[in-house]
Design a protein around this motif. Sequence first.
Motif, PDB file in Angstrom:
ATOM      1  N   MET A  82       0.820  -1.211   0.000  1.00 20.49           N
ATOM      2  CA  MET A  82       0.000   0.000   0.000  1.00 20.49           C
ATOM      3  C   MET A  82       0.855   1.263   0.000  1.00 20.49           C
ATOM      4  N   ARG A  83       2.074   1.151   0.516  1.00 18.60           N
ATOM      5  CA  ARG A  83       2.979   2.304   0.549  1.00 18.60           C
ATOM      6  C   ARG A  83       3.927   2.314  -0.645  1.00 18.60           C
ATOM      7  N   GLY A  84       3.767   1.375  -1.554  1.00 20.67           N
ATOM      8  CA  GLY A  84       4.604   1.321  -2.744  1.00 20.67           C
ATOM      9  C   GLY A  84       6.025   0.880  -2.462  1.00 20.67           C
ATOM     10  N   LEU A  85       6.231   0.094  -1.380  1.00 16.49           N
ATOM     11  CA  LEU A  85       7.570  -0.330  -0.991  1.00 16.49           C
ATOM     12  C   LEU A  85       7.720  -1.849  -1.063  1.00 16.49           C
ATOM     13  N   SER A  86       8.952  -2.310  -1.162  1.00 10.98           N
ATOM     14  CA  SER A  86       9.251  -3.724  -1.002  1.00 10.98           C
ATOM     15  C   SER A  86       9.922  -3.893   0.355  1.00 10.98           C
ATOM     16  N   LYS A  87      10.080  -5.128   0.801  1.00  7.53           N
ATOM     17  CA  LYS A  87      10.643  -5.347   2.140  1.00  7.53           C
ATOM     18  C   LYS A  87      12.098  -4.880   2.235  1.00  7.53           C
ATOM     19  N   ARG A  88      12.766  -4.688   1.094  1.00  7.13           N
ATOM     20  CA  ARG A  88      14.161  -4.238   1.092  1.00  7.13           C
ATOM     21  C   ARG A  88      14.301  -2.725   1.216  1.00  7.13           C
ATOM     22  N   GLU A 110      14.051   1.170   2.487  1.00  7.83           N
ATOM     23  CA  GLU A 110      14.180   1.839   3.779  1.00  7.83           C
ATOM     24  C   GLU A 110      12.805   2.217   4.316  1.00  7.83           C
ATOM     25  N   GLY A 111      12.570   1.906   5.584  1.00  5.00           N
ATOM     26  CA  GLY A 111      11.291   2.233   6.209  1.00  5.00           C
ATOM     27  C   GLY A 111      10.206   1.211   5.987  1.00  5.00           C
ATOM     28  N   ALA A 112      10.518   0.106   5.309  1.00  2.80           N
ATOM     29  CA  ALA A 112       9.509  -0.925   5.046  1.00  2.80           C
ATOM     30  C   ALA A 112       9.167  -1.676   6.329  1.00  2.80           C
ATOM     31  N   ALA A 113       7.937  -2.202   6.401  1.00  3.43           N
ATOM     32  CA  ALA A 113       7.538  -3.030   7.536  1.00  3.43           C
ATOM     33  C   ALA A 113       8.286  -4.355   7.471  1.00  3.43           C
ATOM     34  N   ALA A 114       8.721  -4.850   8.647  1.00  4.84           N
ATOM     35  CA  ALA A 114       9.463  -6.112   8.708  1.00  4.84           C
ATOM     36  C   ALA A 114       8.564  -7.262   8.298  1.00  4.84           C
ATOM     37  N   VAL A 115       9.076  -8.121   7.423  1.00  3.80           N
ATOM     38  CA  VAL A 115       8.326  -9.272   6.918  1.00  3.80           C
ATOM     39  C   VAL A 115       9.055 -10.534   7.328  1.00  3.80           C
ATOM     40  N   GLY A 116       8.332 -11.522   7.864  1.00  2.00           N
ATOM     41  CA  GLY A 116       8.981 -12.774   8.266  1.00  2.00           C
ATOM     42  C   GLY A 116       7.981 -13.902   8.339  1.00  2.00           C
ATOM     43  N   THR A 117       8.486 -15.115   8.497  1.00  2.00           N
ATOM     44  CA  THR A 117       7.613 -16.288   8.579  1.00  2.00           C
ATOM     45  C   THR A 117       7.073 -16.484   9.996  1.00  2.00           C
TER      46      THR A 117
END
Length: 406
Positions: free
Chosen positions: A74-80, A82-89
């Motif tokens: 929604m913010r136009g970002l990927s997990k890589r 800067e400022g992206a939400a942390a993504v994990g399993t």
Amino acid sequence: MGNASSSQQAAQSETLSFFTQEELNKVKSEFETGGVENVQPLLEKKVKELDNTELNIAVTGDSGAGKSSFINAMRGLSKRDEGAAAVGTTETTMEPTGYPHPTLRYVRYWDLPGVGTTRFTAGSYLKEMQFKKYDFFIIVSAGRFRENDANLATEIKRLGKEFYFVRSKIDADLYSMKLEGGEFDEDAEMGKIRSDCVSKLGKAGIPDPNVFLISSFKKNMYDFPQFMEALADGLPSIKESVFILALPNTSVQIIWKKREVLEKRIWMLAIISAGVGAIPVPGLSAACNMEILIGAIIDFRKCLCLDDAALRILAERTGKSVEDLKAAAQSFLLGEITAPVIVRMGLGAVGVTVSAVESALYLIPVIGSLFGAGSSFLMTYSILSDALQLLVECAEKVLAVAKGAE
């Protein structure tokens, strides 16, 4: 003639929606007693209010449903980025975490901890998350519909808040179905999943719920485009306009919605320009406030995802270079905005017709006529209208390149 009149009335109604009746009365009173100079500070205050309007969007659901990936999308970002939400399993969010929009700092997505974790049971979750502070909610669910999904939807409804139900990871679900073999109809399978969600929300007391099947990694597929277009429904006018500007450019329709929002601001900026000690623009027959014009065009670029930061993120995602994207747009407005650039636009706006003047003035609520303020108002209005149209065309071209690359 009747259709044109209806169209004008609709446009005027939308413009008025930025103002309360008390504000409109104040504008009228100040204009009648002191003209444009008295109106100017009122409009400056309104423009500032629009720019600083807070919007808090809660993203909730079971642990592992893909909330963080959704917020990044929604913010136009990927997990890589800067400022992206942390993504994990595993569960990565242990308390409500706010993520501001990359360019509209008062728009914030809140990643709420998964409701199914040991730390937050369904009973304590709703109270500890302070649900009342959010403007609306997006429930993200993956896999089969769960009891927690129904509990969240019921509580949000009880609070009188709007919510949208998102079934995420639909691409993975459909892929698994294909691997099972046999006949496979993607549309039919999506229909079954959607009907199941609607049915179970209905049983929980939520009639006609908004249900969307999406993949956070494929924003041009499945229900993502329809989801983006539906999101602003139910918000107050000012917050709706702010939210539309915060959406990523996933479709031409979103770009057009942004244009409609920005068009409503142009006349206010034009009046401010007319009331300020205007700076003469060499070579033009009218005076304009250069600072207002340059600032507005730079702001339009940000809202239409055409600033350098947004183009860099898009370039990374599509494998294109920023230069490729700018070349596709083919516009001098993506470079540095300076006085000569404004002059270049203004020279093309000198031949504005009387009908265009009347059309512009019709949209100004209560005030009626600004022919006394005259050339400065009209020139600013014309330059910004032309600039917005050119930038919308740029955004459409960049979107086409991005879709082709993806």
